[in-house]
Design a protein around this motif. Sequence first.
Motif, PDB file in Angstrom:
ATOM      1  N   GLU A 166       0.678  -1.323  -0.168  1.00 52.24           N
ATOM      2  CA  GLU A 166       0.076   0.082  -0.135  1.00 52.24           C
ATOM      3  C   GLU A 166       0.761   1.201  -0.221  1.00 52.24           C
ATOM      4  N   THR A 167       1.816   1.172   0.775  1.00 51.09           N
ATOM      5  CA  THR A 167       2.798   2.520   1.018  1.00 51.09           C
ATOM      6  C   THR A 167       3.509   2.568  -0.494  1.00 51.09           C
ATOM      7  N   ALA A 168       3.834   1.492  -1.077  1.00 48.53           N
ATOM      8  CA  ALA A 168       4.670   1.453  -2.587  1.00 48.53           C
ATOM      9  C   ALA A 168       3.646   2.165  -3.487  1.00 48.53           C
ATOM     10  N   LYS A 169       2.297   1.755  -3.500  1.00 52.05           N
ATOM     11  CA  LYS A 169       1.210   2.187  -4.523  1.00 52.05           C
ATOM     12  C   LYS A 169       1.230   3.733  -4.110  1.00 52.05           C
ATOM     13  N   GLN A 170       1.113   4.149  -3.107  1.00 54.65           N
ATOM     14  CA  GLN A 170       1.206   5.683  -2.944  1.00 54.65           C
ATOM     15  C   GLN A 170       2.117   6.348  -3.215  1.00 54.65           C
ATOM     16  N   LEU A 171       3.414   5.905  -3.147  1.00 48.42           N
ATOM     17  CA  LEU A 171       4.584   6.603  -3.662  1.00 48.42           C
ATOM     18  C   LEU A 171       4.518   6.412  -5.200  1.00 48.42           C
ATOM     19  N   CYS A 172       4.126   5.336  -5.642  1.00 49.37           N
ATOM     20  CA  CYS A 172       4.023   5.432  -7.263  1.00 49.37           C
ATOM     21  C   CYS A 172       3.062   6.228  -7.829  1.00 49.37           C
ATOM     22  N   ALA A 173       1.907   6.691  -6.922  1.00 47.78           N
ATOM     23  CA  ALA A 173       1.055   7.623  -7.489  1.00 47.78           C
ATOM     24  C   ALA A 173       1.569   8.969  -7.564  1.00 47.78           C
ATOM     25  N   THR A 174       2.524   9.349  -6.489  1.00 44.02           N
ATOM     26  CA  THR A 174       3.110  10.535  -6.488  1.00 44.02           C
ATOM     27  C   THR A 174       3.905  10.855  -7.752  1.00 44.02           C
ATOM     28  N   VAL A 175       4.591   9.710  -8.233  1.00 36.21           N
ATOM     29  CA  VAL A 175       5.321  10.062  -9.480  1.00 36.21           C
ATOM     30  C   VAL A 175       4.839   9.517 -10.898  1.00 36.21           C
ATOM     31  N   ASN A 176       3.512   9.053 -10.972  1.00 39.32           N
ATOM     32  CA  ASN A 176       2.464   8.754 -11.894  1.00 39.32           C
ATOM     33  C   ASN A 176       3.210   7.428 -12.653  1.00 39.32           C
ATOM     34  N   ILE A 177       3.537   6.423 -12.036  1.00 36.61           N
ATOM     35  CA  ILE A 177       3.942   5.253 -12.535  1.00 36.61           C
ATOM     36  C   ILE A 177       3.088   4.143 -11.763  1.00 36.61           C
ATOM     37  N   THR A 178       3.099   2.982 -12.643  1.00 35.07           N
ATOM     38  CA  THR A 178       2.020   1.854 -11.895  1.00 35.07           C
ATOM     39  C   THR A 178       3.146   1.148 -11.210  1.00 35.07           C
ATOM     40  N   LEU A 179       2.550   0.406 -10.227  1.00 37.22           N
ATOM     41  CA  LEU A 179       3.361  -0.444  -9.402  1.00 37.22           C
ATOM     42  C   LEU A 179       4.205  -1.716  -9.895  1.00 37.22           C
ATOM     43  N   ASP A 180       3.250  -2.064 -11.038  1.00 35.38           N
ATOM     44  CA  ASP A 180       4.033  -3.390 -11.721  1.00 35.38           C
ATOM     45  C   ASP A 180       4.806  -3.181 -12.956  1.00 35.38           C
ATOM     46  N   TYR A 181       5.229  -1.809 -12.981  1.00 39.22           N
ATOM     47  CA  TYR A 181       5.726  -1.444 -14.231  1.00 39.22           C
ATOM     48  C   TYR A 181       7.427  -1.804 -14.171  1.00 39.22           C
ATOM     49  N   GLU A 182       7.657  -2.462 -15.413  1.00 35.42           N
ATOM     50  CA  GLU A 182       9.270  -2.649 -15.326  1.00 35.42           C
ATOM     51  C   GLU A 182       9.855  -2.556 -16.818  1.00 35.42           C
ATOM     52  N   GLU A 183      11.016  -1.884 -16.694  1.00 38.13           N
ATOM     53  CA  GLU A 183      11.476  -1.349 -18.184  1.00 38.13           C
ATOM     54  C   GLU A 183      11.895  -2.821 -19.000  1.00 38.13           C
ATOM     55  N   PRO A 184      11.221  -2.582 -20.128  1.00 42.14           N
ATOM     56  CA  PRO A 184      11.414  -3.687 -20.975  1.00 42.14           C
ATOM     57  C   PRO A 184      12.895  -4.394 -20.937  1.00 42.14           C
ATOM     58  N   VAL A 185      14.192  -3.865 -20.834  1.00 42.60           N
ATOM     59  CA  VAL A 185      15.206  -4.341 -20.910  1.00 42.60           C
ATOM     60  C   VAL A 185      15.559  -5.343 -19.891  1.00 42.60           C
ATOM     61  N   TYR A 186      14.936  -4.953 -18.608  1.00 43.93           N
ATOM     62  CA  TYR A 186      14.950  -5.791 -17.519  1.00 43.93           C
ATOM     63  C   TYR A 186      13.991  -7.160 -17.767  1.00 43.93           C
ATOM     64  N   VAL A 187      12.952  -6.877 -18.146  1.00 41.83           N
ATOM     65  CA  VAL A 187      11.823  -8.053 -18.536  1.00 41.83           C
ATOM     66  C   VAL A 187      12.571  -8.993 -19.321  1.00 41.83           C
ATOM     67  N   SER A 188      13.332  -8.486 -20.381  1.00 40.61           N
ATOM     68  CA  SER A 188      13.499  -9.558 -21.400  1.00 40.61           C
ATOM     69  C   SER A 188      14.748 -10.376 -20.925  1.00 40.61           C
ATOM     70  N   ARG A 189      15.273  -9.909 -19.647  1.00 43.38           N
ATOM     71  CA  ARG A 189      16.182 -11.070 -18.929  1.00 43.38           C
ATOM     72  C   ARG A 189      15.570 -11.868 -17.813  1.00 43.38           C
ATOM     73  N   GLN A 190      14.309 -11.776 -18.022  1.00 44.54           N
ATOM     74  CA  GLN A 190      13.450 -12.614 -16.701  1.00 44.54           C
ATOM     75  C   GLN A 190      12.411 -13.469 -17.256  1.00 44.54           C
ATOM     76  N   ASP A 191      12.191 -14.356 -16.480  1.00 47.37           N
ATOM     77  CA  ASP A 191      11.056 -15.274 -17.121  1.00 47.37           C
ATOM     78  C   ASP A 191       9.757 -14.487 -16.719  1.00 47.37           C
ATOM     79  N   SER A 192       8.538 -14.964 -17.208  1.00 47.81           N
ATOM     80  CA  SER A 192       7.432 -14.458 -16.970  1.00 47.81           C
ATOM     81  C   SER A 192       6.944 -14.381 -15.498  1.00 47.81           C
ATOM     82  N   THR A 193       7.518 -15.200 -14.592  1.00 45.29           N
ATOM     83  CA  THR A 193       7.192 -15.425 -13.222  1.00 45.29           C
ATOM     84  C   THR A 193       7.670 -14.282 -12.521  1.00 45.29           C
TER      85      THR A 193
END
Length: 311
Positions: free
Chosen positions: A110-137
């Motif tokens: 909940e604290t992380a959601k509120q902090l993300c809201a202050t900078v207008n990003i979503t909580l589950d956002y990941e930059e593609p360069v990092y996602v490409s190195r990880q599996d879907s889980t």
Amino acid sequence: MAASSLTEVRWACKFEGVNTMVKRLKAILVSLQKIGASNSNQADSAAGLYHKILSGKFVISLCFLHQLLSIMHGLSKAMQETNVKWLNIANEMVAVKKLLVEIETNDIIETAKQLCATVNITLDYEEPVYVSRQDSTESACPREFCERLRAASVPMLLQELERHFSGENTEVLAALEALDASKSTYLDYATLSSLVAKFGDGLHIESTLLKTECERAKILIAAGKNIDPELYPNLSKVIAISKTLPVGTATVERSFSAMNRILSWACNSLDSSLASDFMLLSMNKDLLKRINLDKVLDRWVNQKSRIVQFK
């Protein structure tokens, strides 16, 4: 500055730095945006830039670390005091361990959601360069990520606290108060008993003689007399133990911090005796407040004739 300067490597300072980042995250990102704009011809919106330099996982990690350090902050400050009360430390340790075990990931999310809201990003956002190195889980669920952080860090912290501050260790450290002249338990044999039980057999300390030596020493010290160490062999052994036990305490860590401040690049030619004197002054600021600087100056002036007359 947006974040506090970590001039001293202590847990308390680490909390202050993380706490500042949590409270001023948007200001820090705005500063990074201005720095990036001055070095790039590409004009990005604020939200777009935030997405490039910040992720939901980072925010969760930041909030989780903030929670851990806030739990341990009071204990850290108490252990940095000049006169550590180890019995109080033992009670604080129980409370800290309980809070670490019961830490709630839901509150952190909940604290992380509120902090993300202050900078207008979503909580589950990941930059593609990092996602490409990880599996879907790896990037599926923020709550799972927070649980993994908890599983990786909390047991390790509890293990380290238990290793360094077990019940036996705390009792031994509390016994050191009997060798502190500022404490009401000074030279009290009952307070020393846990220290004697731990090291008495190995160092051949005779408990009965130690008890009488403590009583004799209290009488002589109260009368303003000096004691001969040769006449107090058991007490001398206990004092020797007390000088070697605290080698890993915050007082020693504070001395290293003082040394780093004094032996800087601008003062790297100090000899060892002068550096030691400066460190003693830095470590005993409470005693310095009692010194009359006018008397110190007068004594220095009267040592020899000066080119400039100070009086």
